[in-house]
Design an enzyme around this catalytic site. Structure first.
Site, PDB file in Angstrom:
ATOM      1  N   GLU A  82       0.892  -1.143   0.048  1.00  0.00           N
ATOM      2  CA  GLU A  82      -0.103  -0.047   0.101  1.00  0.00           C
ATOM      3  C   GLU A  82       0.737   1.155  -0.181  1.00  0.00           C
ATOM      4  O   GLU A  82       2.051   1.048   0.208  1.00  0.00           O
ATOM      5  CB  GLU A  82      -0.877  -0.095   1.277  1.00  0.00           C
ATOM      6  CG  GLU A  82      -1.698  -0.971   1.247  1.00  0.00           C
ATOM      7  CD  GLU A  82      -3.020  -1.135   2.551  1.00  0.00           C
ATOM      8  OE1 GLU A  82      -4.018  -1.649   2.254  1.00  0.00           O
ATOM      9  OE2 GLU A  82      -2.659  -0.365   3.418  1.00  0.00           O
TER      10      GLU A  82
ATOM     11  N   GLU B 233      -1.215 -10.028  -6.131  1.00  0.00           N
ATOM     12  CA  GLU B 233      -1.287 -10.778  -7.455  1.00  0.00           C
ATOM     13  C   GLU B 233      -0.185 -10.146  -8.366  1.00  0.00           C
ATOM     14  O   GLU B 233       0.268 -10.845  -9.148  1.00  0.00           O
ATOM     15  CB  GLU B 233      -2.648 -10.599  -7.823  1.00  0.00           C
ATOM     16  CG  GLU B 233      -3.668 -11.488  -6.949  1.00  0.00           C
ATOM     17  CD  GLU B 233      -4.499 -10.247  -6.076  1.00  0.00           C
ATOM     18  OE1 GLU B 233      -3.787  -9.560  -5.359  1.00  0.00           O
ATOM     19  OE2 GLU B 233      -5.590 -10.221  -6.308  1.00  0.00           O
TER      20      GLU B 233
END
Length: 137
Positions: free
Chosen positions: A52, A63
């Site tokens: 983040e 992913e």
């Protein structure tokens, strides 16, 4: 999409790598820790963790971190595992952006295994999850 009953589509080693990557996730804002791992055609495993950023557009899903790693290492994805908490009580699947990257790099047949922290899982393909996604012929 099917719930996993111990069939051959469940890849314990891949899921373990995704679980370990989840522990490394950088999620100070959402606290929604996600880890992923990609198994390649030549049987390599590439991990990825959520990263983040206070500037949301700079964040990167676990992913895509793993999928981009296949390019960096010269491999092609065949299976993607995602380990994360459930979303609204259901297993969390890759977002559209991650599915599009998997479609681009591996094609509609890339297997997607999603697992919650308790070990419940479901298996599908990118083509099933993104049936009308744009891709090369």
């Amino acid at each position: 999409m099917s719930d996993n009953d111990g069939s051959q589509s469940l890849d314990a080693e891949l899921i373990d790598v995704a679980r370990t990557a989840r522990e490394r996730a950088y999620a100070p804002y959402s606290k929604f820790r996600m880890g992923a791992a990609v198994r390649t055609y030549d049987d390599e495993i590439i991990p990825g963790a959520l990263v983040e950023n206070v500037s949301l557009g700079l964040a990167m899903c676990a992913e895509r971190v793993a999928l981009f790693g296949t390019v960096t290492t010269g491999h092609k994805p065949v299976r993607l595992a995602l380990v994360s908490p459930r979303t609204d009580g259901t297993l969390t699947h890759p977002c559209g952006a991650c599915l599009q990257v998997a479609l681009e790099l591996g094609g509609p047949g890339v297997e997607v295994v999603v697992v919650d922290p308790d070990g419940e899982s479901a298996t599908s393909t990118v083509g099933e999850l993104l049936p009308c996604g744009p891709h090369r012929s």
